[in-house]
Design a protein around this motif. Sequence first.
Motif, mmCIF file in Angstrom:
data_model
loop_
_atom_site.group_PDB
_atom_site.id
_atom_site.type_symbol
_atom_site.label_atom_id
_atom_site.label_comp_id
_atom_site.label_asym_id
_atom_site.label_seq_id
_atom_site.Cartn_x
_atom_site.Cartn_y
_atom_site.Cartn_z
ATOM 1 N N ARG A 1 0.840 -1.215 0.000
ATOM 2 C CA ARG A 1 0.000 0.000 0.000
ATOM 3 C C ARG A 1 0.868 1.255 0.000
ATOM 4 O O ARG A 1 0.461 2.293 -0.509
ATOM 5 C CB ARG A 1 -0.930 0.009 1.225
ATOM 6 C CG ARG A 1 -2.078 -0.987 1.125
ATOM 7 C CD ARG A 1 -2.913 -1.027 2.406
ATOM 8 N NE ARG A 1 -3.570 0.238 2.717
ATOM 9 C CZ ARG A 1 -4.137 0.534 3.883
ATOM 10 N NH1 ARG A 1 -4.130 -0.372 4.866
ATOM 11 N NH2 ARG A 1 -4.711 1.695 4.084
ATOM 12 N N LEU A 2 2.058 1.172 0.604
ATOM 13 C CA LEU A 2 2.979 2.326 0.611
ATOM 14 C C LEU A 2 3.852 2.361 -0.641
ATOM 15 O O LEU A 2 4.643 3.291 -0.817
ATOM 16 C CB LEU A 2 3.882 2.266 1.854
ATOM 17 C CG LEU A 2 3.190 2.301 3.218
ATOM 18 C CD1 LEU A 2 4.229 2.258 4.331
ATOM 19 C CD2 LEU A 2 2.302 3.530 3.360
ATOM 20 N N THR B 1 -5.977 11.134 14.649
ATOM 21 C CA THR B 1 -6.392 11.451 13.285
ATOM 22 C C THR B 1 -5.950 10.318 12.376
ATOM 23 O O THR B 1 -4.846 9.799 12.515
ATOM 24 C CB THR B 1 -5.751 12.769 12.788
ATOM 25 O OG1 THR B 1 -4.345 12.673 12.921
ATOM 26 C CG2 THR B 1 -6.256 13.955 13.581
ATOM 27 N N VAL B 2 -6.832 9.911 11.487
ATOM 28 C CA VAL B 2 -6.541 8.766 10.618
ATOM 29 C C VAL B 2 -6.689 9.199 9.165
ATOM 30 O O VAL B 2 -7.778 9.586 8.735
ATOM 31 C CB VAL B 2 -7.484 7.584 10.924
ATOM 32 C CG1 VAL B 2 -7.188 6.415 9.987
ATOM 33 C CG2 VAL B 2 -7.344 7.155 12.384
ATOM 34 N N ASN B 3 -5.606 9.134 8.409
ATOM 35 C CA ASN B 3 -5.666 9.405 6.976
ATOM 36 C C ASN B 3 -6.231 8.168 6.287
ATOM 37 O O ASN B 3 -5.677 7.077 6.438
ATOM 38 C CB ASN B 3 -4.251 9.709 6.459
ATOM 39 C CG ASN B 3 -4.267 10.203 5.025
ATOM 40 O OD1 ASN B 3 -4.930 9.620 4.173
ATOM 41 N ND2 ASN B 3 -3.555 11.273 4.763
ATOM 42 N N PRO B 4 -7.330 8.312 5.527
ATOM 43 C CA PRO B 4 -7.949 7.118 4.921
ATOM 44 C C PRO B 4 -6.975 6.313 4.062
ATOM 45 O O PRO B 4 -7.090 5.085 3.971
ATOM 46 C CB PRO B 4 -9.088 7.696 4.070
ATOM 47 C CG PRO B 4 -8.922 9.177 4.064
ATOM 48 C CD PRO B 4 -8.063 9.540 5.223
ATOM 49 N N LEU B 5 -5.988 6.987 3.487
ATOM 50 C CA LEU B 5 -5.013 6.291 2.642
ATOM 51 C C LEU B 5 -4.084 5.398 3.460
ATOM 52 O O LEU B 5 -3.504 4.437 2.943
ATOM 53 C CB LEU B 5 -4.165 7.348 1.910
ATOM 54 C CG LEU B 5 -3.400 6.931 0.693
ATOM 55 C CD1 LEU B 5 -4.347 6.788 -0.492
ATOM 56 C CD2 LEU B 5 -2.320 7.965 0.355
ATOM 57 N N LEU B 6 -3.926 5.730 4.734
ATOM 58 C CA LEU B 6 -2.969 5.003 5.585
ATOM 59 C C LEU B 6 -3.667 4.228 6.693
ATOM 60 O O LEU B 6 -3.003 3.620 7.536
ATOM 61 C CB LEU B 6 -1.980 6.004 6.208
ATOM 62 C CG LEU B 6 -1.200 6.880 5.226
ATOM 63 C CD1 LEU B 6 -0.365 7.920 5.968
ATOM 64 C CD2 LEU B 6 -0.301 6.022 4.341
ATOM 65 N N SER C 1 2.419 1.909 10.524
ATOM 66 C CA SER C 1 3.538 2.645 9.928
ATOM 67 C C SER C 1 4.445 3.185 11.031
ATOM 68 O O SER C 1 4.141 3.082 12.225
ATOM 69 C CB SER C 1 3.018 3.804 9.077
ATOM 70 O OG SER C 1 2.710 4.906 9.910
ATOM 71 N N THR D 1 -4.139 15.032 6.894
ATOM 72 C CA THR D 1 -4.829 15.078 8.184
ATOM 73 C C THR D 1 -3.897 15.765 9.183
ATOM 74 O O THR D 1 -2.701 15.497 9.195
ATOM 75 C CB THR D 1 -5.177 13.674 8.702
ATOM 76 O OG1 THR D 1 -3.985 12.895 8.746
ATOM 77 C CG2 THR D 1 -6.178 12.982 7.793
ATOM 78 N N LEU E 1 4.792 10.728 6.506
ATOM 79 C CA LEU E 1 4.431 9.718 5.504
ATOM 80 C C LEU E 1 3.392 10.245 4.517
ATOM 81 O O LEU E 1 3.399 9.881 3.339
ATOM 82 C CB LEU E 1 3.930 8.462 6.226
ATOM 83 C CG LEU E 1 3.751 7.199 5.423
ATOM 84 C CD1 LEU E 1 4.930 6.913 4.503
ATOM 85 C CD2 LEU E 1 3.523 6.012 6.354
ATOM 86 N N GLU E 2 2.500 11.122 4.967
ATOM 87 C CA GLU E 2 1.511 11.695 4.042
ATOM 88 C C GLU E 2 2.214 12.520 2.960
ATOM 89 O O GLU E 2 1.827 12.470 1.788
ATOM 90 C CB GLU E 2 0.520 12.576 4.813
ATOM 91 C CG GLU E 2 -0.361 11.771 5.763
ATOM 92 C CD GLU E 2 -1.247 12.667 6.623
ATOM 93 O OE1 GLU E 2 -0.748 13.693 7.120
ATOM 94 O OE2 GLU E 2 -2.426 12.333 6.807
ATOM 95 N N MET F 1 3.827 10.156 0.489
ATOM 96 C CA MET F 1 2.847 9.564 -0.430
ATOM 97 C C MET F 1 2.430 10.587 -1.492
ATOM 98 O O MET F 1 2.256 10.242 -2.666
ATOM 99 C CB MET F 1 1.622 9.058 0.333
ATOM 100 C CG MET F 1 1.910 7.902 1.299
ATOM 101 S SD MET F 1 2.704 6.470 0.532
ATOM 102 C CE MET F 1 1.266 5.662 -0.212
#
Lengths: 272, 272
Positions: free
Chosen positions: A52-53, A133-138, A143, B133, B147-148, B151
């Motif tokens: 995914r990364l 906080t949760v980034n939907p991509l991660l 991580s 986020t 990491l955001e 990406m």
Amino acid sequence: MFNLFWADEGGLPANDRGLAYGDGLFETIRMEGDRGALLSRHLERLVRDAGRLGITLSRSDLYSVFGDASARFSGRFDSHSWVLKLTVTRGAGGRGYRPDPRMKPSLLVASAPMPQMAPEAGVDVDFSRVPLTVNPLLAGIKSLNRLEQVMAARELNDSLFEVIMSNSEGYLLEGTRTNLLLKTSQGWSTPPASSLAVSGVMRDWVLECLRGRGEQVVERPLMPEDIIGQECLGLYLLNSVLGVVPVRSLAGHDLPVDGGLATICNLLETLE
Amino acid sequence: MFNLFWADEGGLPANDRGLAYGDGLFETIRMEGDRGALLSRHLERLVRDAGRLGITLSRSDLYSVFGDASARFSGRFDSHSWVLKLTVTRGAGGRGYRPDPRMKPSLLVASAPMPQMAPEAGVDVDFSRVPLTVNPLLAGIKSLNRLEQVMAARELNDSLFEVIMSNSEGYLLEGTRTNLLLKTSQGWSTPPASSLAVSGVMRDWVLECLRGRGEQVVERPLMPEDIIGQECLGLYLLNSVLGVVPVRSLAGHDLPVDGGLATICNLLETLE
């Protein structure tokens, strides 16, 4: 393939992206001698979430490193139980945040003594003041970006085992190092995987284990009043090193404690 | 005090929390010979934001390391210009996420060649597909949890200089490595500091610089239509190594380019 580093021989290069940006992910595996609990789930998650990364790993290479690591570290600890940690990063270098697509990942292999087990009578837990906080991509990926969990873990002390973190809408998501499972008269419930910062392999396995026994298990958003209320028959913290940990109090409210789940879903029956 | 590590002599210990959890923060400083641009702002931000994470640093110790670093690295590069990177972590060890309060921070000092300057005629920019986020507790801190940005930076290519990241409400926040500044007939505007993942020292200085000249500067949420519209007299990316970078196109829409801001707020006039 990856560049392999053994933690007992030194750290990663100074320009590794794991340190620079948290550009990587990790697994911590409960070991008994040379065998690992939930091993195949750990390695499969590592390969999948690295993908995914955009980091390509080979499952068979990881098994080979696992074999070497278990031979190397087992027997080094006073206890038969220990912890194996696999840290994967995108590698060293790149142009700032922008990775070089030809970059070779780094794999750092480390061992640690088994942490103290949680008391069977249950643990004391509180709500965290640190929002998650949760980034939907991660979402779900273990991580190396774990600063929110570190800030929340600063609220712990020797009598407070865990704090539960919520998102900005007030939904309970997870502990700093544990996933949540609630028992009520309607069955079992746990926050949806897509909402989680880290979706643990222990959580996955326990849900499967319960469903395999015909139990009702639902993923749904949880609010504090779902736990501190008449409905609650038990709250459990799930962690792939410590197993099932029953909670005896949340924010000063006593909760019913039932050790049954730890017997039904015994982490030590998953050694591979 | 801290444990000091020079990147040209090796990396941090394998169990450093910077790698394990991104438990730290960093500064990248534009150097000309042995002098640093916006130096005191960089060091002040580092001390202040480390404090927000519960890491205590001394400003005078950092100045002393800066002196040693500038003597050590200046002259190693073909160009007079180079980049000094200071990475601070909470240190090595602890009990999982939970830090040991007696832990000594680590300071890793590294140098890098000056990246390619942006063309004065302006750069091409797009919107990122990676949402950003921002945890209010960590807003603005140049932490090691990036990491955001990594990406999003995977979307860059040699003709695309930067991508602009937005929050889940659709507000434009910042580039992967730059802050935003918009010029309209009403004056200058930039997203509020409290909404940003990283609030740059270049941004702070440029805002002060403009206000000092009596210009109208407001912090307000920005939407794509604020930039792609008749109102826009210029969009600028701010970065403390590259300075002021004018944008000539955003997502295929041509923008007016005016090099005036780079002259008014010249990074090289801030050398200390």
